[in-house]
Every structure is written in C-alpha cells, then in structure tokens.
Scaffold this motif. Structure first.
Motif, mmCIF file in Angstrom:
data_model
loop_
_atom_site.group_PDB
_atom_site.id
_atom_site.type_symbol
_atom_site.label_atom_id
_atom_site.label_comp_id
_atom_site.label_asym_id
_atom_site.label_seq_id
_atom_site.Cartn_x
_atom_site.Cartn_y
_atom_site.Cartn_z
ATOM 1 N N LEU A 13 0.856 -1.183 -0.107
ATOM 2 C CA LEU A 13 0.213 0.089 -0.010
ATOM 3 C C LEU A 13 0.867 1.392 -0.055
ATOM 4 C CD1 LEU A 13 -2.879 0.925 0.161
ATOM 5 C CD2 LEU A 13 -2.816 0.768 2.565
ATOM 6 N N VAL A 14 2.056 1.110 0.744
ATOM 7 C CA VAL A 14 2.927 2.364 0.865
ATOM 8 C C VAL A 14 3.342 2.501 -0.394
ATOM 9 C CG1 VAL A 14 4.962 3.199 1.926
ATOM 10 C CG2 VAL A 14 3.061 2.144 3.269
ATOM 11 N N TYR A 16 2.479 1.693 -3.308
ATOM 12 C CA TYR A 16 1.395 2.155 -4.581
ATOM 13 C C TYR A 16 1.192 3.628 -4.191
ATOM 14 C CZ TYR A 16 -3.059 2.983 -6.568
ATOM 15 O OH TYR A 16 -4.073 3.404 -7.318
ATOM 16 N N TYR A 17 0.982 4.200 -3.159
ATOM 17 C CA TYR A 17 0.965 5.491 -2.698
ATOM 18 C C TYR A 17 2.054 6.464 -3.067
ATOM 19 C CZ TYR A 17 -3.574 4.990 -0.464
ATOM 20 O OH TYR A 17 -4.978 4.833 -0.202
ATOM 21 N N ILE A 18 3.292 5.811 -2.778
ATOM 22 C CA ILE A 18 4.526 6.605 -3.349
ATOM 23 C C ILE A 18 4.641 6.531 -4.869
ATOM 24 C CG2 ILE A 18 6.966 6.267 -3.477
ATOM 25 C CD1 ILE A 18 6.790 5.359 -0.399
ATOM 26 N N ASN A 20 2.075 6.560 -6.993
ATOM 27 C CA ASN A 20 0.994 7.388 -7.471
ATOM 28 C C ASN A 20 1.368 8.964 -7.363
ATOM 29 O OD1 ASN A 20 -1.534 7.721 -8.635
ATOM 30 N ND2 ASN A 20 -2.500 7.497 -6.778
ATOM 31 N N ILE A 21 1.949 9.178 -6.142
ATOM 32 C CA ILE A 21 2.630 10.711 -5.871
ATOM 33 C C ILE A 21 3.584 10.897 -7.154
ATOM 34 C CG2 ILE A 21 3.516 12.216 -4.213
ATOM 35 C CD1 ILE A 21 2.090 10.753 -1.968
ATOM 36 N N TYR A 22 4.516 10.043 -7.147
ATOM 37 C CA TYR A 22 5.552 10.431 -8.259
ATOM 38 C C TYR A 22 4.878 10.651 -9.527
ATOM 39 C CZ TYR A 22 10.171 10.643 -9.964
ATOM 40 O OH TYR A 22 11.551 11.191 -10.433
ATOM 41 N N TRP A 24 1.924 11.868 -10.244
ATOM 42 C CA TRP A 24 1.400 13.230 -10.013
ATOM 43 C C TRP A 24 2.604 14.419 -10.530
ATOM 44 C CZ3 TRP A 24 -3.162 14.387 -11.725
ATOM 45 C CH2 TRP A 24 -4.309 13.348 -11.562
ATOM 46 N N GLN A 84 3.397 -0.781 -10.366
ATOM 47 C CA GLN A 84 2.113 -0.870 -9.416
ATOM 48 C C GLN A 84 1.299 -2.216 -9.898
ATOM 49 O OE1 GLN A 84 0.062 2.709 -10.934
ATOM 50 N NE2 GLN A 84 0.542 3.813 -9.185
ATOM 51 N N VAL A 88 3.536 -4.134 -6.944
ATOM 52 C CA VAL A 88 2.439 -4.179 -5.528
ATOM 53 C C VAL A 88 1.558 -5.025 -5.893
ATOM 54 C CG1 VAL A 88 0.550 -2.523 -4.966
ATOM 55 C CG2 VAL A 88 2.775 -1.652 -5.787
ATOM 56 N N GLN A 92 0.548 -7.833 -2.709
ATOM 57 C CA GLN A 92 -0.425 -7.945 -2.049
ATOM 58 C C GLN A 92 -0.977 -9.510 -2.273
ATOM 59 O OE1 GLN A 92 -2.889 -5.104 -4.474
ATOM 60 N NE2 GLN A 92 -2.859 -3.627 -2.885
#
Length: 101
Positions: A13-14, A16-18, A20-22, A24, A84, A88, A92
């Motif tokens: 999860l972490v 995935y968010y990293i 996703n932020i990169y 953007w 991702q 990821v 999972q």
C-alpha cells in the motif's frame, strides 16, 4: 503468519501511494514544461530536482526526443504502471497468501 501478511500488505500500500504521488509529480513536470515558470520558485525547483534524475537517465539511455517533444515522461509513466501492477500486485498476492493460512 498474520503479522507477515499485514506487513506485506502495508508495504504494498505504501509503495502504491509513493508511485502514485510520483506519477502526479511527473504530470506537474510535464505541465510546467509547457509554460515558462520562474526557475527560482521553490515548488518548481522541488519538482525539477525530484524528477530530473530519473528523466535524465532515460534520456541518456533511449532516444526519446522526437522533433522537440520529450517522451521520457511517458516512459516513466509506463514504468510506474508496470511497478504498480507487477510489484504491488505481487506483494498483495503474497500478503493474501499469508493471511489465508
């Protein structure tokens, strides 16, 4: 096994968010390349400093500049989507296998 499964799920999860932020931040970099921003603006400098090492490596390895259009952000997008889906998703899956035991 419950703790290890939750650990893998949290790491996935972490990550995935990293990623996703990169992604953007890469979008912001592409939008900034269309305008002429103030190069001394701290936000512009941050975006440039965090994306340039990755984009520079891609530009040196692959000829991704066609008629003045830089395609290296698209290569980074594809790499982020791959990470991702593959990394990821694999983490999972490992987490699910530990949690289902």
């Amino acid at each position: 096994m419950f703790i290890i499964g939750n650990l893998f799920n949290a790491v996935a999860l972490v990550l995935y968010y990293i990623l996703n932020i990169y992604m953007w931040i890469i979008i912001a970099r592409a939008v900034l390349s269309w305008v002429n921003p103030d190069p001394y603006n701290p936000i512009v400098r941050f975006i440039h400093n965090i994306t340039e090492p990755v984009l520079y490596k891609i530009r040196t390895k692959l000829p991704v500049n066609f008629s003045g259009i830089d395609l290296s952000p698209i290569i980074v997008f594809l790499a982020i989507i791959f990470l991702q889906k593959f990394v990821v998703g694999s983490l999972q899956g490992i987490a699910f296998s530990f949690l289902s035991k």
